[in-house]
Design an enzyme around this catalytic site. Structure first.
Site, short mmCIF file in Angstrom:
data_model
loop_
_atom_site.label_atom_id
_atom_site.label_comp_id
_atom_site.label_asym_id
_atom_site.label_seq_id
_atom_site.Cartn_x
_atom_site.Cartn_y
_atom_site.Cartn_z
N THR A 1 0.71 -1.28 0.05
CA THR A 1 0.09 0.06 -0.15
C THR A 1 0.81 1.19 -0.02
OG1 THR A 1 -1.83 -1.33 1.37
CG2 THR A 1 -1.83 1.05 1.39
N ILE B 1 -3.36 5.40 -7.91
CA ILE B 1 -4.21 6.06 -9.00
C ILE B 1 -5.61 5.17 -8.71
CG2 ILE B 1 -4.76 5.73 -11.48
CD1 ILE B 1 -1.78 5.07 -11.86
N HIS C 1 -8.02 4.19 -10.67
CA HIS C 1 -8.27 3.79 -12.31
C HIS C 1 -9.79 4.14 -12.27
CE1 HIS C 1 -4.29 2.15 -12.83
NE2 HIS C 1 -4.32 1.94 -11.55
N LYS D 1 0.72 -2.51 -17.16
CA LYS D 1 0.19 -1.06 -17.47
C LYS D 1 1.37 -0.16 -17.96
CE LYS D 1 -4.06 -0.77 -15.37
NZ LYS D 1 -4.37 -1.78 -14.37
N ILE E 1 -4.04 -9.28 -5.20
CA ILE E 1 -4.90 -8.07 -5.18
C ILE E 1 -3.66 -7.25 -5.58
CG2 ILE E 1 -5.95 -5.89 -3.98
CD1 ILE E 1 -7.40 -8.80 -3.85
N SER F 1 -2.91 -4.25 -9.02
CA SER F 1 -3.53 -3.06 -9.41
C SER F 1 -5.06 -3.71 -10.29
CB SER F 1 -2.77 -2.47 -10.75
OG SER F 1 -3.57 -1.58 -11.48
N CYS G 1 15.02 18.19 8.86
CA CYS G 1 13.90 17.78 10.10
C CYS G 1 13.98 16.51 10.80
CB CYS G 1 12.34 18.15 9.54
SG CYS G 1 11.92 16.84 8.17
#
Lengths: 485, 421, 126
Positions: free
Chosen positions: A43, A49, A51, A252, A339, A341, A446
């Site tokens: 994740t 995106i 889609h 893709k 799982i 895209s 930072c």
């Protein structure tokens, strides 16, 4: 031993969305995560995106869940307080053969129920996307496509689930599953939990978790995808998600993505590997990304790159489609496998499907009267007007102290990221929640300050604060002075 | 919201900002100095090594001493100092927005001096492949951990890049008992000052590898090792030369970039060679009344030069604010010619009767070269033969006499005396 | 005999060529200023370096304070001096120039504070 009605294994986008979906019912749910934070696997390392859904073959689960999920996000973003931007997407072609392909995609998309698709040409493309490679002649425009920060969505799902009663355990790596007449015992080095039903949302480890329960139906091959992050663009930013014509071997292909924060991602390579922990980047991959990105937006250059990273996608042996459903022979064990895209775009719909599967297995779902569907977004100081900023600082001076100079993140926001329920415990956890350290200096200024704030609020010495994963301290203790005062 | 007004607003309280503020104050301006950190001094506070002030104070000071001397001057000069104050925006009409723990300030400024300094290039910018474990950091972060926070960033270090901070950190870590396994520089020459090679590496027998770099980073939680390799003339790793080195700390010292986020957003044009603003010989940017000095303008190797430059910016900003400057004629260009990476300034105004101080760097080491200053028509001046290194900033003064009557564009070049390098 | 040195007195880093007769310097070439000659003399006969490091501060706004040797220490004593300074602590407040260790290792050279460190309390530190 704590007993739950449902245990969800894996706190990625599927696990957190499922927890959110189940939180509205009168059931006791737990979300179990092997790593120290939410969304640390596939994740976090994702192009983000949403889609539109023209691409998956009509009739597949992917097609159905993608279109449904994508249609839910705009509303969810409002309710759950995460940023979602409907950018639209373009699939770009350069010749007649490409045009033929795009016409097929158009038809496929229409059959999938994707709204407002259009084939556009020449100047129409440039009007929508001034920076498009001038050689582009034809494009499939999908106005409903969008982008979000996938980890931000996962935090929103998990926090809403948690505020509605779902328990979340971190560093709970399931190492064994015992089946009992009334459910399962899930074993880990930090203790066991009992659950009537189990949702396996373990991503690239979903085959391993299924095997622990006794199912050898599928294996998962990690497919590594390298991604470049480009600096924020002040003038003439990329506006749409821009895809090339997909290749049969590379999925893709390499996509140019404007993020919700104003950066650009060039995402992603695709290579099947063995090691489920390998998230390294390669010299070849980085070159491939730059070349691929330039085919779509010609002025992308190495000088704009501020970070590279890799993520794994779960490629299931059970086939190209999502593999979601009950496990034959193991009642109450629902697997969400393969799982990849468009998993992110489909996540809310996947969660609904998992809920339905659980109900079919016999889980009784009665809605909670006091379920709160809303989650308040945290303060995002840099997005406020000067008047709002001034008011906020007067309420709490921590918001008047900018810690991350590149992204203008205040001490107040960093403290919020730590103190919020399921809050950050690591440097990267702070980064993903607040954006501190995500800018062009990549924490160069930072990081020591964030370390100091984490150390103070978690009441741990700096050497016990991790970068991201277990045992990843950024410092090794005090340099001199021996024991701490 | 707090509305204020000053003749001169200086953004950044490091050595450049402090010197500029002092000079503007000397000219009778009201001056606000805005600093994001809790102390004035900027990066000098963590640069505890000696070598500062040799030119300006004629003494060898540590960084914090140099900062301290200027801080004392600023604090007694009647300058309004705002610490822990971050500028979030400047507009072309010189309205400066800043925030601190008291709220938001909107300051209207007669002139603005940009003195935000620079930042370090990161792993992302140089694209080193491999994993992303803890223990990979810029030399400047390690410097802060060690010198300010008293934290140990690791125990066995490799340094990639031979910038000055990396060289200085090699010595610093060695003295603190952190093993330094070597400095790897992808170029065939050292990036930092040659004296730092001597006093930071050679003094402690720390190895320096030229034309070698890190090609892989290993470790999932904490860094466990790196792979180095020699590179060919196109900087590609030469296969067969890979070495695996076990280490838990990788420092990056691969260059500095002027921090011009604010400048760009107000419309300041940058020089692509320096990533700093294009300026005229008054250090004024293309946005009228906005001046730049110090590392935000171009990366310096010596703070004394920063101070000198900033005094000039402070003076020019004061004159602008007080409207005492002469309306200058059309500017002429100062161009980087053969073997010159960049010049600062990029323009000068002819006929002001002033000498024009020009800083420049060569684009590669030239052991036997000479400076050539020319106009499009003729050679104005040729310098004495000597060595030039990209790591060292060079200075040249274009006197009114050399500017000549025609006051044409000026081109700086460094030519080789012979073909054999 | 001739030996090559790099002058560390300033950033120019001149390459010095030193002609020696035994321990005595006959000629120094390559220096662009008089400091080059001084450096060559010192580097051949008695090499020295200014040492900078940090020492602990008790009760200070910062955990450590930078310190330096007032002048160059003999090169051979650097490591021994570091060992002493690693065990040294001072109490806040400290003012720039305060002596932290007097006459370190009998060299006649003091170690002094290189900045001010106020006592902990007033300012927040992110």
């Amino acid at each position: 031993m704590e007993r739950y009605d449902v245990a969800i294994i894996g706190a990625g986008i599927v696990g957190t969305a499922t927890a959110w979906k189940l939180a509205r019912y009168k059931i006791k749910t737990v979300l179990l995560e092997a790593l120290p934070d939410l969304a640390c696997g596939t994740t976090k390392a994702n192009g983000g995106i949403i889609h539109a859904g023209y691409d998956p073959k009509t009739g597949t689960l992917k097609a159905k869940l993608n279109v449904q999920g994508a249609s839910e996000y705009p509303v969810l973003a409002e309710q759950l307080g995460f940023r979602y931007k409907q950018t639209g997407s373009l699939v770009v072609g350069f010749n007649e053969q490409d045009e033929q392909y795009l016409k097929m995609e158009y038809q496929n998309g229409k059959a999938n129920g994707v709204p407002d698709l259009k084939i556009i040409y020449g100047e129409e493309i440039r009007a929508l996307e001034p920076r498009i490679n001038p050689q582009a002649t034809v494009a499939l425009h999908a106005p409903t496509a969008g982008v979000l920060d996938p980890f931000e969505a996962a935090y929103a799902f998990a926090e809403n689930a948690h505020q509605n009663g779902v328990d979340v355990y971190f560093q709970f790596k399931v190492t064994g599953i015992t089946r009992k007449s009334d459910g399962f015992v899930l074993h880990s080095s930090s203790g066991n939990v009992e659950a009537g039903m189990v949702v396996n949302a373990a991503g690239v480890y979903s085959d391993v978790v299924a095997a622990l329960a006794g199912s050898q139906d599928f294996t998962v091959t990690p497919r590594i995808g390298e991604i470049l992050v480009l600096d924020k663009e002040i003038s003439n930013p990329v506006r749409n998600v821009i895809f090339p014509i997909p290749s049969p071997t590379k999925g893709k292909g390499i996509v140019v993505i404007p993020t919700v924060s104003g950066n650009v991602l060039v995402s992603a390579t695709a290579r099947n590997i063995e090691d489920k922990e390998n998230i390294s980047t390669s010299r070849e991959g980085l070159q491939e990304l730059l070349q691929g990105g330039r085919k779509l937006v010609a002025d992308i250059s190495a000088g704009q790159v501020i970070r590279e990273f890799s993520g794994l996608r779960a490629v299931s042996s059970a086939g190209e489609d999502f593999n979601i459903g009950p496990t034959p022979g193991i009642r109450g064990f629902i697997t969400a496998g393969g799982i990849q895209s468009p998993g992110l775009a489909s996540a809310p719909a996947i969660a609904s499907l998992i809920r339905d599967c659980l109900a079919e297995e016999g889980l009784v779902l009665r809605e909670k009267p006091d379920y709160n569907p809303l989650r308040k977004a945290g303060v995002r100081f840099s997005a406020l007007s000067a008047e709002e900023q001034d008011r906020l600082i007067k309420e709490n001076p921590d918001y008047g102290q900018i810690v991350c100079r590149c992204e203008y993140v205040t001490a107040g926001e960093i403290i919020d990221a730590i103190k919020t329920p399921l809050g950050a415990t690591t440097i990267d956890g702070v980064k993903r929640r607040s954006r501190a350290g995500m800018g062009r200096c990549q924490g160069g200024f930072c990081q020591p300050r964030i370390l100091a704030i984490l150390s103070r609020y978690l009441q741990k010495p700096p050497e016990q604060i991790w970068l991201e994963y277990a045992d990843s301290p950024v410092v090794m203790g005090m340099l001199k002075g021996g024991c701490r005062q | 919201m707090n509305m204020m007004s000053y003749d001169v607003v200086v953004i950044g309280g490091g050595p450049a900002g402090m010197a500029a503020a002092l000079k503007s104050k000397e000219y009778g301006c009201t001056v606000a100095l805005l600093e994001r950190d809790a102390d004035l001094g900027g990066i000098l506070n963590q640069c505890i090594h000696p070598g500062f002030g040799v030119e300006y104070f004629k003494e060898e000071l540590a960084g914090p001493e140099y900062a301290g001397r200027f801080t004392d001057l600023v604090n007694s000069a009647g300058i309004d100092v705002y610490i822990q104050t971050m500028v979030t925006a400047v507009n072309p009409e010189r309205s400066v927005m800043a925030i601190n723990q008291n709220g938001v300030m909107q300051i209207s400024a007669g002139a603005v001096v940009l003195a935000m300094g620079c930042r370090e290039r990161t792993r992302g910018a140089i694209m080193i492949p491999g994993y992303r474990p803890a223990g990979v950091m810029t030399a400047g972060i390690a410097q802060r951990y060690i010198n300010i926070e008293n934290l140990k960033p690791g125990s066995k270090a490799v340094i990639v890049g031979s910038g000055d901070i990396g060289l200085i950190m090699a010595r610093r870590m060695y003295l603190e008992g952190i093993q330094v396994l070597g400095v790897y520089e992808i170029m065939p020459y050292v990036n930092g000052l040659i004296r730092n090679v001597k006093q930071c590496l050679e003094d402690f027998a720390i190895p320096l590898y030229l034309s070698e770099t890190v090609i892989d980073i290993q470790g999932k939680g904490r860094l466990s090792g790196v792979v180095t390799a020699r590179v060919d003339e196109n900087f590609r790793p030469v296969s067969g030369t890979e070495k695996h080195i076990e280490c838990d700390l990788l420092l990056l010292s691969v260059g500095l970039i002027p921090e011009n986020d604010l400048s760009v957003r107000v419309g300041v044009e940058l020089n692509t060679a320096t990533q700093g603003p294009l300026v005229n010989n008054g250090l004024e940017t293309n946005v009228p009344g906005i001046f730049a000095c110090g590392n935000v303008l171009h990366v310096h190797d010596v703070v004394d030069n920063v101070t000198r430059e900033a005094l000039k910016a402070g003076e020019q900003a004061a004159r602008y604010a007080k409207k005492t400057g002469v309306k200058p004629k059309e500017p002429r260009k100062i161009l980087a010619g053969e073997n010159i990476r960049y010049t600062v300034p990029n323009y000068y105004h002819p006929g002001a009767g002033e000498k024009v101080d020009i800083c420049f760097r060569v684009s590669r080491p030239i052991s036997d070269g000479y400076l050539v200053v020319s106009s499009p028509e003729r050679v104005i001046l040729e310098g004495k033969p000597r060595g030039f290194r990209p790591g060292e900033m060079e200075k040249f003064s274009l006197s009114p006499k050399l500017q000549g009557k025609d006051c044409s564009d000026v081109i700086l070049s460094v030519r080789r005396r012979s073909n054999g390098n | 005999m001739e030996t090559n040195l790099i002058c560390i007195s300033c950033p120019k880093g001149c390459h010095l060529k030193v002609s020696l007769a035994g321990e005595n310097i006959q000629e120094v070439k390559g220096n662009r200023c008089p400091r080059g000659k001084e450096y060559a003399e010192s580097e051949i006969k008695d090499p020295r370096r200014v040492l900078t490091t940090t020492v602990l501060v008790k009760g200070g706004r910062l955990p450590v304070i930078p310190v330096k040797s007032q002048t160059g220490l003999p090169k051979g004593l650097i490591i021994a001096a570091m060992k002493i300074l690693r065990e040294t602590a001072v109490s806040s407040p400290v003012r720039r120039g305060d002596i932290v260790v007097e006459n370190i290792l009998g060299t006649g050279i003091n170690i002094i504070a290189a900045r001010d460190v106020a006592s902990a309390g007033t300012q927040s530190k992110y």
